[in-house]
Design a protein around this motif. Structure first.
Motif, short mmCIF file in Angstrom:
data_model
loop_
_atom_site.label_atom_id
_atom_site.label_comp_id
_atom_site.label_asym_id
_atom_site.label_seq_id
_atom_site.Cartn_x
_atom_site.Cartn_y
_atom_site.Cartn_z
N LEU A 95 57.36 29.82 51.80
CA LEU A 95 58.47 30.29 52.63
C LEU A 95 57.96 31.39 53.55
O LEU A 95 57.43 32.41 53.10
CB LEU A 95 59.60 30.84 51.76
CG LEU A 95 60.78 31.47 52.51
CD1 LEU A 95 61.45 30.46 53.43
CD2 LEU A 95 61.79 32.06 51.53
N LYS A 96 58.10 31.16 54.85
CA LYS A 96 57.76 32.16 55.87
C LYS A 96 59.00 32.38 56.70
O LYS A 96 59.52 31.45 57.31
CB LYS A 96 56.60 31.67 56.74
CG LYS A 96 56.17 32.67 57.80
CD LYS A 96 54.96 32.14 58.58
CE LYS A 96 54.50 33.13 59.63
NZ LYS A 96 53.31 32.61 60.39
N ILE A 97 59.48 33.62 56.73
CA ILE A 97 60.76 33.88 57.37
C ILE A 97 60.73 35.20 58.12
O ILE A 97 60.21 36.20 57.63
CB ILE A 97 61.90 33.86 56.31
CG1 ILE A 97 63.26 34.03 56.97
CG2 ILE A 97 61.67 34.91 55.23
CD1 ILE A 97 64.41 33.75 56.02
N GLU A 98 61.27 35.19 59.34
CA GLU A 98 61.38 36.39 60.17
C GLU A 98 62.85 36.61 60.49
O GLU A 98 63.51 35.73 61.04
CB GLU A 98 60.57 36.22 61.45
CG GLU A 98 60.54 37.46 62.32
CD GLU A 98 59.54 37.35 63.47
OE1 GLU A 98 59.40 38.33 64.21
OE2 GLU A 98 58.91 36.28 63.60
N MET A 99 63.35 37.78 60.14
CA MET A 99 64.77 38.07 60.29
C MET A 99 64.96 39.33 61.12
O MET A 99 64.58 40.42 60.71
CB MET A 99 65.43 38.23 58.92
CG MET A 99 65.33 37.00 58.04
SD MET A 99 66.20 37.17 56.46
CE MET A 99 65.16 38.39 55.66
N GLU A 100 65.52 39.18 62.31
CA GLU A 100 65.78 40.31 63.19
C GLU A 100 67.07 41.01 62.75
O GLU A 100 68.10 40.37 62.57
CB GLU A 100 65.91 39.84 64.64
CG GLU A 100 64.61 39.32 65.25
CD GLU A 100 63.61 40.42 65.51
OE1 GLU A 100 64.03 41.59 65.60
OE2 GLU A 100 62.41 40.12 65.62
N SER A 101 66.98 42.33 62.60
CA SER A 101 68.15 43.15 62.25
C SER A 101 68.82 42.69 60.97
O SER A 101 70.03 42.82 60.80
CB SER A 101 69.16 43.15 63.41
OG SER A 101 68.56 43.63 64.59
N THR A 102 68.03 42.12 60.07
CA THR A 102 68.55 41.68 58.78
C THR A 102 67.59 42.17 57.70
O THR A 102 66.37 42.07 57.85
CB THR A 102 68.65 40.15 58.71
OG1 THR A 102 69.51 39.69 59.74
CG2 THR A 102 69.20 39.71 57.36
N TYR A 103 68.16 42.69 56.62
CA TYR A 103 67.32 43.24 55.56
C TYR A 103 67.86 42.81 54.20
O TYR A 103 69.05 42.93 53.91
CB TYR A 103 67.27 44.76 55.65
CG TYR A 103 66.59 45.40 54.46
CD1 TYR A 103 65.23 45.26 54.27
CD2 TYR A 103 67.32 46.13 53.52
CE1 TYR A 103 64.59 45.82 53.18
CE2 TYR A 103 66.70 46.70 52.43
CZ TYR A 103 65.33 46.54 52.26
OH TYR A 103 64.72 47.09 51.18
N ILE A 104 66.96 42.28 53.37
CA ILE A 104 67.26 41.94 51.98
C ILE A 104 66.26 42.69 51.12
O ILE A 104 65.04 42.55 51.31
CB ILE A 104 67.15 40.42 51.74
CG1 ILE A 104 68.12 39.65 52.64
CG2 ILE A 104 67.40 40.08 50.28
CD1 ILE A 104 67.96 38.14 52.56
#
Length: 206
Positions: A14-23
């Motif tokens: 799993l490779k994921i880039e999330m702008e303005s999102t934080y987990i």
């Protein structure tokens, strides 16, 4: 996000880039243990704001602490780094896995790094970066000389810049696209000299 990942129980990478999102690390651990039991490679990049009211160091420690556990450090050896600007104004903290796995990297000087990696020499790999946005002004003398970027294809460069640029970018052999932003024209001779050095080290620029 959670609903989507619930349907991917056989996922191994799993490779994921999330702008303005934080987990945070606690939430990711729950998701992985419940729905992604076959996951082997996990790479992410996220961001979350830091306000003037935040104690930045405490906030960074809070973020990293959620990734300090046997699950992250020992079982999977997934190490995390925080990257943030040390200015007094509101800023963004970027949270990503090490080694860095994404093509774009933004550097504007006066930044700090902090990670969960016990041995930074094993984690400082930034070979995936192809696009560098560099705005390190002369008044900002904090360099990240331990980061070496040797695979740059696109460079967005603010001029003037100081010698710390060459500590990070040791070669421009692969550079084929360049965008220059002139921040000041007070010393045209120095600017011309720096540009000439840049061009001399960039054999593939058309």
């Amino acid at each position: 996000m959670k609903n989507l990942l619930q349907t991917m129980s056989n996922l191994e990478k799993l490779k994921i880039e999330m702008e303005s999102t934080y987990i945070d690390g606690y939430q990711w651990k729950t998701i992985i243990e419940n729905y992604l039991l076959n996951l082997i490679i996990f790479q992410f990049k996220m961001s979350t704001p830091l306000s003037n009211q935040d104690n930045k160091e405490d906030k960074i420690d809070e973020i990293l602490n959620s990734f300090y556990s046997q699950f992250w450090i020992e079982k999977h050896q997934w190490f995390i780094q925080c990257y943030w600007i040390t200015a007094d104004t509101s800023s963004i903290v970027y949270v990503y896995t090490l080694p860095y796995a994404f093509q774009d990297f933004f550097y504007i000087g006066n930044v700090r790094l902090k990670s969960t990696c016990p041995n930074n020499n094993q984690c400082w790999s930034f070979d995936s970066i192809h696009n560098l946005y560099y705005g390190h002004f002369l008044s900002q003398n904090l360099s990240l000389s331990h980061i070496h970027l040797d695979n740059i294809h696109y460079l967005d460069l603010t001029i003037p810049f100081d010698e710390s640029f060459w500590l990070m970018v040791s070669t421009l052999e692969r550079l084929n696209s360049l965008n220059i932003v002139l921040y000041s024209n007070k010393d045209l001779i120095d600017i011309h000299s720096k540009l000439q050095i840049l061009f001399d080290r960039s054999p593939h620029l058309c």
